[in-house]
Design a protein around this motif. Structure first.
Motif, PDB file in Angstrom:
ATOM      1  N   ASP A   1     -12.213  -5.714  22.079  1.00  0.00           N
ATOM      2  CA  ASP A   1     -12.193  -4.251  22.222  1.00  0.00           C
ATOM      3  C   ASP A   1     -10.803  -3.673  22.449  1.00  0.00           C
ATOM      4  N   ASP A   2      -9.773  -4.494  22.463  1.00  0.00           N
ATOM      5  CA  ASP A   2      -8.418  -4.011  22.738  1.00  0.00           C
ATOM      6  C   ASP A   2      -7.460  -4.293  21.594  1.00  0.00           C
ATOM      7  N   LEU A   3      -7.712  -5.332  20.847  1.00  0.00           N
ATOM      8  CA  LEU A   3      -6.821  -5.740  19.772  1.00  0.00           C
ATOM      9  C   LEU A   3      -7.510  -5.557  18.434  1.00  0.00           C
ATOM     10  N   THR A   4      -6.902  -4.771  17.558  1.00  0.00           N
ATOM     11  CA  THR A   4      -7.430  -4.552  16.224  1.00  0.00           C
ATOM     12  C   THR A   4      -6.447  -5.094  15.201  1.00  0.00           C
ATOM     13  N   PHE A   5      -6.932  -5.981  14.347  1.00  0.00           N
ATOM     14  CA  PHE A   5      -6.114  -6.531  13.274  1.00  0.00           C
ATOM     15  C   PHE A   5      -6.470  -5.827  11.974  1.00  0.00           C
ATOM     16  N   GLN A   6      -5.460  -5.617  11.170  1.00  0.00           N
ATOM     17  CA  GLN A   6      -5.650  -4.973   9.879  1.00  0.00           C
ATOM     18  C   GLN A   6      -4.822  -5.714   8.831  1.00  0.00           C
ATOM     19  N   LEU A   7      -5.486  -6.093   7.744  1.00  0.00           N
ATOM     20  CA  LEU A   7      -4.825  -6.795   6.648  1.00  0.00           C
ATOM     21  C   LEU A   7      -4.949  -5.943   5.396  1.00  0.00           C
ATOM     22  N   GLY A   8      -3.800  -5.617   4.789  1.00  0.00           N
ATOM     23  CA  GLY A   8      -3.799  -4.790   3.592  1.00  0.00           C
ATOM     24  C   GLY A   8      -3.063  -5.463   2.447  1.00  0.00           C
ATOM     25  N   PHE A   9      -3.511  -5.178   1.234  1.00  0.00           N
ATOM     26  CA  PHE A   9      -2.881  -5.743   0.044  1.00  0.00           C
ATOM     27  C   PHE A   9      -2.924  -4.700  -1.066  1.00  0.00           C
ATOM     28  N   GLN A  10      -1.798  -4.535  -1.773  1.00  0.00           N
ATOM     29  CA  GLN A  10      -1.703  -3.622  -2.902  1.00  0.00           C
ATOM     30  C   GLN A  10      -0.991  -4.325  -4.052  1.00  0.00           C
ATOM     31  N   SER A  11      -1.391  -4.002  -5.272  1.00  0.00           N
ATOM     32  CA  SER A  11      -0.724  -4.570  -6.435  1.00  0.00           C
ATOM     33  C   SER A  11      -0.902  -3.621  -7.611  1.00  0.00           C
ATOM     34  N   GLY A  12      -0.022  -3.788  -8.612  1.00  0.00           N
ATOM     35  CA  GLY A  12      -0.101  -2.948  -9.794  1.00  0.00           C
ATOM     36  C   GLY A  12       0.496  -3.634 -11.002  1.00  0.00           C
ATOM     37  N   PHE A  13      -0.028  -3.264 -12.171  1.00  0.00           N
ATOM     38  CA  PHE A  13       0.417  -3.862 -13.418  1.00  0.00           C
ATOM     39  C   PHE A  13       0.453  -2.766 -14.474  1.00  0.00           C
ATOM     40  N   LEU A  14       1.595  -2.621 -15.138  1.00  0.00           N
ATOM     41  CA  LEU A  14       1.801  -1.575 -16.145  1.00  0.00           C
ATOM     42  C   LEU A  14       2.269  -2.233 -17.431  1.00  0.00           C
TER      43      LEU A  14
ATOM     44  N   ALA B   1       1.871  -6.776   0.758  1.00  0.00           N
ATOM     45  CA  ALA B   1       0.853  -7.163   1.734  1.00  0.00           C
ATOM     46  C   ALA B   1       1.391  -6.892   3.132  1.00  0.00           C
ATOM     47  N   ALA B   2       0.486  -6.580   4.041  1.00  0.00           N
ATOM     48  CA  ALA B   2       0.888  -6.278   5.419  1.00  0.00           C
ATOM     49  C   ALA B   2      -0.205  -6.719   6.387  1.00  0.00           C
ATOM     50  N   LEU B   3       0.223  -7.256   7.515  1.00  0.00           N
ATOM     51  CA  LEU B   3      -0.678  -7.608   8.616  1.00  0.00           C
ATOM     52  C   LEU B   3      -0.274  -6.777   9.821  1.00  0.00           C
TER      53      LEU B   3
END
Length: 485
Positions: free
Chosen positions: A326-339, A387-389
């Protein structure tokens, strides 16, 4: 939902309840039969607490809607169907809240009050109730002046709207906004919702004119065009959303005096005609500070149906959140693109390229601060990943505003390049070097907060770990926006 009070039953079950408002006048209303939430009891009537509402059997005999003027009956009826499926009082209260929310989403009403009472009349049943909605429709024309937040930019927006024009939620809007970075935007939209199917659909047709400055790449962009967008929500409770779009616009790129030659040679007007599909599944419990849930967003754009711009562009955005203790929140994000270009006769402009770096993108790098550059101008690329943690924790001692401000630690990495720079002969396996060669990485900490429940603000101290000599680095960053890595 707390404790609900009901009348003491006498000869028959008599339940009076209210969801925020006075008891309506039942003399002038539309009535819908099976075959009302203001929760209050008569003043001075003995009351008792009912703790298990699921044990009270309930049947909705009638639904009244009082206050309809321009809004058509068929639109309202389609939102009330769920009420007749209630079998107990607890289910009735939940369904009433859902119906009230759907009525608000029509964009036709300013105030909606609900009253639930025992059914009366010759056709009433022993367990029957009547639900009455008292609505107040929006004015024919309304306007507003407010502030908006984009990616690291604020703006003042003047808007006017003509809601519920033909009685089925149609509306016409006009907006003008001026940003802190000398950008301006004019948009006129006609919006038509559809309520006669299992899927919720909204059709929007817009004409627009925008002007934006991109000093990091050394050019200014002005464009005029129109956009048609069909938004489809798969089911009233579904988190799956589709957006089908067609966009046609004339874009004009003007280079600054300091712009690199690679930017100058792309200046001038271009005509873009493109189709776009955005698919998203958003199961997060919040947009700005989620504590659980995931987001999947896939965007596919095909340009070249006309004009002199042609490409196939794919973007992927993933995010998942989980909370520990209830005190620590983890977030993992990833983005990518192709042109990728689709024809030698059609070109790709710098406006269409991917850019990476910034306070809400790859932190530790200036806006558009990494990737191909020339004479100080960012040129962008046609392939990227990031990507980010993140780790979020409440402020010490838990002050009253702790829910809006959190301590923030993170590590992020990514890369941006051009396929032509990575290709060696016909060996397309070289493209995988985007994940191994010249990867940028940074870590840092700071404070993240919610601004007016509409934007995310970050103030961070960052230490770049991996970077290239041409990258623009920074150790202190302030960012404000809605979308972030």
């Amino acid at each position: 939902m707390g404790t609900v009070y009901a009348k003491e039953p006498s000869k028959s079950q008599n339940l009076g309840s209210s969801l925020g408002g006075r008891k309506p006048n039942l003399g002038d209303k539309d009535t819908y039969y099976n075959g009302g939430s203001n929760l209050s009891a008569e003043p001075g009537t003995p009351q008792k607490a009912v703790r298990n509402l699921g044990d009270i059997k309930t049947r909705v005999d009638k639904v009244h809607v009082d206050g309809l003027v321009r809004t058509k009956d068929d639109v309202v009826k389609s939102q009330l169907k769920e009420l007749f499926k209630a079998h107990n009082f607890d289910d009735l209260i939940l369904q009433t809240y859902n119906v009230r929310r759907r009525l608000e989403s029509l964009g036709c009403f300013k105030n909606i009050n609900v009253f639930i009472d025992a059914s009366q009349g010759p056709n009433s049943t022993p367990e029957g109730v009547e639900v009455t909605f008292t609505v107040r429709e929006l004015r024919r024309i309304r306007g507003s002046i407010n502030t908006a937040v984009g990616n690291n930019e604020g703006s003042v927006t003047l808007s006017t709207e003509a809601p519920n024009i033909f009685g089925r939620g149609e509306r016409l809007t006009a907006e003008y906004s001026y940003g802190t970075k000398n950008s301006n935007h004019i948009n006129i939209s006609a919006i038509k919702p559809f309520f006669d199917s299992r899927h919720q659909k909204v059709l929007t047709t817009s004409i627009f004119r925008t002007s934006s400055d991109f000093p990091w790449s050394g050019y200014k962009l002005s464009n005029k065009g129109f956009l048609v967008n069909l938004a489809v929500n798969q089911g009233k409770r579904s988190k799956i959303m589709h957006n089908f779009q067609y966009e046609a616009d004339i874009r004009n790129v003007t280079a600054s005096k300091q712009a690199a030659f690679q930017v100058r040679e792309q200046c001038g007007p271009t005509l873009k005609s493109a189709m776009r599909h955005i698919f998203s599944i958003d199961k997060r419990d919040a947009t700005l500070f989620p504590s659980k849930g995931s987001l999947i967003e896939i965007t596919t754009e095909l340009a070249g149906l006309g004009g002199n711009i042609g490409f196939l562009k794919n973007e992927l955005n993933l995010q998942t959140n989980w909370t520990v203790f209830d005190d620590l929140t983890f977030q993992l994000g990833f983005q990518s693109g192709f042109l990728r270009g689709i024809s030698n006769d059609l070109k790709i402009n710098i406006v269409d390229q991917f850019f990476l770096g910034g306070p809400l993108s790859l932190r530790g790098f200036e806006m558009r601060g990494l990737g191909p550059r020339s004479d100080g101008s960012s040129l962008g690329g046609d392939i990227f990943w990031a990507a980010a943690l993140h780790l979020y924790t409440p402020l010490p001692f838990r002050p009253s505003f702790a829910a809006f401000i959190k301590l923030h630690g993170f590590i992020n990495a990514g890369n941006l390049n051009n396929l032509s720079d990575m290709k060696t002969g016909n060996d397309y396996d070289e493209y995988l070097k985007i994940f191994t060669h010249n990867v940028r990485c940074s870590m840092g900490c700071g404070i993240a907060m919610i601004l007016g429940n509409m934007a995310r603000v970050e103030l961070n101290v960052i230490m770049p770990i991996l970077f290239a000599r041409s990258d623009a680095l920074t150790q202190f960053q302030f960012g404000i926006g809605v979308k972030y890595l």
